[in-house]
Design a protein around this motif. Sequence first.
Motif, short mmCIF file in Angstrom:
data_model
loop_
_atom_site.label_atom_id
_atom_site.label_comp_id
_atom_site.label_asym_id
_atom_site.label_seq_id
_atom_site.Cartn_x
_atom_site.Cartn_y
_atom_site.Cartn_z
N GLN A 150 0.83 -1.21 0.00
CA GLN A 150 0.00 0.00 0.00
C GLN A 150 0.86 1.25 0.00
O GLN A 150 0.52 2.25 -0.64
CB GLN A 150 -0.95 -0.04 1.20
CG GLN A 150 -1.99 -1.15 1.06
CD GLN A 150 -2.70 -1.48 2.36
OE1 GLN A 150 -2.30 -1.04 3.43
NE2 GLN A 150 -3.76 -2.27 2.27
N ILE A 151 1.98 1.21 0.71
CA ILE A 151 2.92 2.33 0.68
C ILE A 151 3.49 2.49 -0.73
O ILE A 151 3.59 3.60 -1.26
CB ILE A 151 4.05 2.11 1.70
CG1 ILE A 151 3.52 2.28 3.13
CG2 ILE A 151 5.22 3.06 1.44
CD1 ILE A 151 4.51 1.87 4.21
N ARG A 152 3.87 1.39 -1.34
CA ARG A 152 4.45 1.44 -2.67
C ARG A 152 3.46 1.99 -3.70
O ARG A 152 3.84 2.79 -4.57
CB ARG A 152 4.92 0.04 -3.09
CG ARG A 152 6.20 -0.41 -2.40
CD ARG A 152 6.55 -1.86 -2.68
NE ARG A 152 7.88 -2.18 -2.18
CZ ARG A 152 9.00 -2.08 -2.85
NH1 ARG A 152 8.96 -1.69 -4.12
NH2 ARG A 152 10.16 -2.36 -2.31
N GLU A 153 2.21 1.59 -3.59
CA GLU A 153 1.23 2.11 -4.53
C GLU A 153 1.04 3.61 -4.36
O GLU A 153 0.94 4.35 -5.33
CB GLU A 153 -0.10 1.37 -4.36
CG GLU A 153 -0.03 -0.07 -4.84
CD GLU A 153 -1.39 -0.68 -5.09
OE1 GLU A 153 -2.28 -0.47 -4.25
OE2 GLU A 153 -1.56 -1.35 -6.13
N ALA A 154 0.99 4.06 -3.11
CA ALA A 154 0.82 5.49 -2.86
C ALA A 154 2.03 6.28 -3.34
O ALA A 154 1.91 7.43 -3.77
CB ALA A 154 0.59 5.73 -1.37
N ALA A 155 3.22 5.67 -3.25
CA ALA A 155 4.45 6.34 -3.65
C ALA A 155 4.78 6.13 -5.13
O ALA A 155 5.83 6.58 -5.59
CB ALA A 155 5.62 5.84 -2.79
N ALA A 156 3.89 5.44 -5.85
CA ALA A 156 4.10 5.14 -7.27
C ALA A 156 5.40 4.36 -7.49
O ALA A 156 6.12 4.58 -8.46
CB ALA A 156 4.10 6.42 -8.10
N ALA A 157 5.68 3.44 -6.57
CA ALA A 157 6.86 2.58 -6.67
C ALA A 157 6.43 1.19 -7.10
O ALA A 157 5.29 0.77 -6.85
CB ALA A 157 7.58 2.52 -5.32
N PRO A 158 7.31 0.42 -7.75
CA PRO A 158 6.95 -0.95 -8.14
C PRO A 158 6.60 -1.79 -6.92
O PRO A 158 7.19 -1.64 -5.84
CB PRO A 158 8.24 -1.47 -8.80
CG PRO A 158 8.99 -0.24 -9.21
CD PRO A 158 8.67 0.80 -8.18
N LEU A 159 5.62 -2.67 -7.07
CA LEU A 159 5.21 -3.53 -5.97
C LEU A 159 6.27 -4.60 -5.69
O LEU A 159 7.02 -5.00 -6.59
CB LEU A 159 3.88 -4.21 -6.30
CG LEU A 159 2.67 -3.29 -6.47
CD1 LEU A 159 1.42 -4.13 -6.75
CD2 LEU A 159 2.46 -2.40 -5.27
#
Length: 258
Positions: free
Chosen positions: A130-139
């Motif tokens: 969820q952090i990665r999605e919010a930060a637009a980082a790869p899962l």
Amino acid sequence: MTAPWGPPIDVLPLLVREEQALIGVLSDLRTPEWARPALGEWTVHDLAAHVLGLKLRRLSRDRDGHFADGTSWVSACRQLSPEVLFAMLVDSTTQLTELWKHRDLDEPAAAPLWLTVARDYAEQWVLQQQIREAAAAPLLDDPEFRTPVVDTFLRSLPQALRAVTARAGRQVTCSVEGAGRWTLRATAVGWTIDRGAARSRSPLASLATDADAFWRWCSGTLPAAEASARVQVSGDPAVCEILRGLGGRGCLSRFSPR
């Protein structure tokens, strides 16, 4: 007697790598990016604080024997700068691994300790996603990281099915594309679960989905319209109702208290 929880899930080799992956993502964020909306009213900062709280609470209870209730941890951590919160997360890295590698994870209990470790790993992995999605980082979506999460969520089913009476040998199947297959079997004293396809051609009930939809569904973040299209449940109505209960974090609530 076969253990109802199934064979152990070994996430110990993954704990530090999962932590380091989170540190890597957070280290790339600029200060304003910590305020990005992430989940409901929570921000990236709030989710990171929640991860830290889970770790520190586990260390306090299981390592130090300290049990206490308190105020909202996430709200309190909003007083901390991203730099301070990040430093605390870095400092906590590897401490849980050190705790668990000196414990007997197979020690007999109402629920085995390895399941507690797997559950903690699953919850922290979901929060990192969820952090990665919010930060637009790869899962962090490689099967080696994701499959134990799927496996852990499904291990709540033997307990969830305990009120369902079925002839010994009847089966419930769970197929998760990108993760594998699981089969639950009724016994004279309850239900058991194991990896692998069912032997029965007519299971009592079945669940079929894909790994991405499954973890989102179990964590309560898969929209209802997507859930109805991506998660198929069929068979005995009572069992289907229990299978659908995996959605919305229901799988986490059925484990023994931490």
